[in-house]
Write a protein that holds these residues in place. Sequence first.
Motif, PDB file in Angstrom:
ATOM      1  N   LYS A  13       0.821  -1.210   0.000  1.00 48.87           N
ATOM      2  CA  LYS A  13       0.000   0.000   0.000  1.00 48.87           C
ATOM      3  C   LYS A  13       0.857   1.263   0.000  1.00 48.87           C
ATOM      4  O   LYS A  13       0.546   2.233  -0.701  1.00 48.87           O
ATOM      5  CB  LYS A  13      -0.938  -0.009   1.206  1.00 48.87           C
ATOM      6  CG  LYS A  13      -2.023  -1.059   1.097  1.00 48.87           C
ATOM      7  CD  LYS A  13      -2.798  -1.173   2.379  1.00 48.87           C
ATOM      8  CE  LYS A  13      -3.788  -2.320   2.318  1.00 48.87           C
ATOM      9  NZ  LYS A  13      -4.516  -2.499   3.576  1.00 48.87           N
ATOM     10  N   ALA A  17       1.082   4.062  -2.961  1.00 47.34           N
ATOM     11  CA  ALA A  17       0.805   5.466  -2.632  1.00 47.34           C
ATOM     12  C   ALA A  17       1.965   6.367  -3.034  1.00 47.34           C
ATOM     13  O   ALA A  17       1.755   7.443  -3.598  1.00 47.34           O
ATOM     14  CB  ALA A  17       0.521   5.601  -1.140  1.00 47.34           C
ATOM     15  N   THR A  22       0.096   9.686  -3.927  1.00 47.22           N
ATOM     16  CA  THR A  22      -1.000   9.786  -2.959  1.00 47.22           C
ATOM     17  C   THR A  22      -0.506   9.539  -1.537  1.00 47.22           C
ATOM     18  O   THR A  22      -1.268   9.092  -0.678  1.00 47.22           O
ATOM     19  CB  THR A  22      -2.144   8.806  -3.303  1.00 47.22           C
ATOM     20  OG1 THR A  22      -1.627   7.478  -3.348  1.00 47.22           O
ATOM     21  CG2 THR A  22      -2.814   9.165  -4.611  1.00 47.22           C
ATOM     22  N   GLN A  29      -5.868  10.612   5.646  1.00 44.23           N
ATOM     23  CA  GLN A  29      -6.234   9.498   4.771  1.00 44.23           C
ATOM     24  C   GLN A  29      -5.087   9.105   3.847  1.00 44.23           C
ATOM     25  O   GLN A  29      -5.074   7.994   3.330  1.00 44.23           O
ATOM     26  CB  GLN A  29      -7.451   9.860   3.916  1.00 44.23           C
ATOM     27  CG  GLN A  29      -8.711  10.011   4.719  1.00 44.23           C
ATOM     28  CD  GLN A  29      -9.870  10.472   3.855  1.00 44.23           C
ATOM     29  OE1 GLN A  29      -9.738  11.381   3.049  1.00 44.23           O
ATOM     30  NE2 GLN A  29     -11.003   9.818   4.030  1.00 44.23           N
ATOM     31  N   GLN A  30      -4.138  10.009   3.622  1.00 42.46           N
ATOM     32  CA  GLN A  30      -3.056   9.747   2.671  1.00 42.46           C
ATOM     33  C   GLN A  30      -1.682   9.706   3.317  1.00 42.46           C
ATOM     34  O   GLN A  30      -0.682   9.572   2.622  1.00 42.46           O
ATOM     35  CB  GLN A  30      -3.066  10.807   1.563  1.00 42.46           C
ATOM     36  CG  GLN A  30      -4.304  10.738   0.704  1.00 42.46           C
ATOM     37  CD  GLN A  30      -4.269  11.751  -0.421  1.00 42.46           C
ATOM     38  OE1 GLN A  30      -3.732  12.841  -0.290  1.00 42.46           O
ATOM     39  NE2 GLN A  30      -4.828  11.376  -1.557  1.00 42.46           N
ATOM     40  N   ASN A  35      -2.815   5.333   4.513  1.00 46.37           N
ATOM     41  CA  ASN A  35      -2.666   4.398   3.397  1.00 46.37           C
ATOM     42  C   ASN A  35      -2.672   2.951   3.873  1.00 46.37           C
ATOM     43  O   ASN A  35      -3.294   2.095   3.250  1.00 46.37           O
ATOM     44  CB  ASN A  35      -1.388   4.709   2.607  1.00 46.37           C
ATOM     45  CG  ASN A  35      -1.620   5.780   1.576  1.00 46.37           C
ATOM     46  OD1 ASN A  35      -2.273   5.551   0.567  1.00 46.37           O
ATOM     47  ND2 ASN A  35      -1.117   6.977   1.846  1.00 46.37           N
ATOM     48  N   ASP A  38      -6.142   1.585   4.333  1.00 46.08           N
ATOM     49  CA  ASP A  38      -7.009   1.655   3.152  1.00 46.08           C
ATOM     50  C   ASP A  38      -7.602   3.040   2.904  1.00 46.08           C
ATOM     51  O   ASP A  38      -8.775   3.183   2.573  1.00 46.08           O
ATOM     52  CB  ASP A  38      -8.124   0.604   3.241  1.00 46.08           C
ATOM     53  CG  ASP A  38      -7.570  -0.787   3.437  1.00 46.08           C
ATOM     54  OD1 ASP A  38      -6.615  -1.145   2.730  1.00 46.08           O
ATOM     55  OD2 ASP A  38      -8.065  -1.504   4.325  1.00 46.08           O
ATOM     56  N   LYS A  39      -6.779   4.049   3.100  1.00 42.46           N
ATOM     57  CA  LYS A  39      -7.156   5.448   2.839  1.00 42.46           C
ATOM     58  C   LYS A  39      -8.338   5.906   3.692  1.00 42.46           C
ATOM     59  O   LYS A  39      -9.194   6.668   3.239  1.00 42.46           O
ATOM     60  CB  LYS A  39      -7.424   5.673   1.358  1.00 42.46           C
ATOM     61  CG  LYS A  39      -6.211   5.416   0.481  1.00 42.46           C
ATOM     62  CD  LYS A  39      -6.486   5.820  -0.943  1.00 42.46           C
ATOM     63  CE  LYS A  39      -5.430   5.506  -1.928  1.00 42.46           C
ATOM     64  NZ  LYS A  39      -4.110   5.340  -1.630  1.00 42.46           N
ATOM     65  N   ASP A  41      -9.534   7.541   7.635  1.00 46.38           N
ATOM     66  CA  ASP A  41      -8.973   8.420   8.652  1.00 46.38           C
ATOM     67  C   ASP A  41      -9.522   8.152  10.055  1.00 46.38           C
ATOM     68  O   ASP A  41      -9.289   8.927  10.969  1.00 46.38           O
ATOM     69  CB  ASP A  41      -9.168   9.883   8.271  1.00 46.38           C
ATOM     70  CG  ASP A  41     -10.632  10.320   8.283  1.00 46.38           C
ATOM     71  OD1 ASP A  41     -11.514   9.468   8.502  1.00 46.38           O
ATOM     72  OD2 ASP A  41     -10.877  11.514   8.075  1.00 46.38           O
TER      73      ASP A  41
END
Length: 149
Positions: A13, A17, A22, A29-30, A35, A38-39, A41
């Motif tokens: 992941k 990213a 990302t 979330q990033q 990441n 799974d993105k 928060d």
Amino acid sequence: MKTSQRLESAIQKLYIAFHNNTLNPECCQQCAVGNILDKTDGWKHLSDEHGTLKLNYIGKVHQNLGRKFNGYSPLELLRIEHAFLKACGYQVPLHHKNNKPENPMDKDNLFKGLCEVIEFLCRLDGVENVMAIQDLFKKRATKFHLFSV
């Protein structure tokens, strides 16, 4: 080298990213943990400050109940994010008055953060750092008797 499913998944992941641009230290979330999770928060509710190592009440409850999020405990998640932010050049916890890198999305800074997180994840699982390229060169050179270690 045998690695855990959580480590394999987290590295994959983070790699995706980083290469898809990302990976963002200032977005829950990033960031590294965002990441890995799974993105999402939701992990930000485990502490009161982004980048702290201190669990809040909710974080302590989850930690004491033995909850895992994609294989990681709440405290492990905070430690992962702390390592990522520090390696990216942030003064932690994040606060508008604290120092931060001039360009948070600089690929060199993000790569430093990525490397630090992967090293930390490997330590958590008790495996050799998969990013330690110098060790690979040493092993190869020793095999061919290029220099002694």
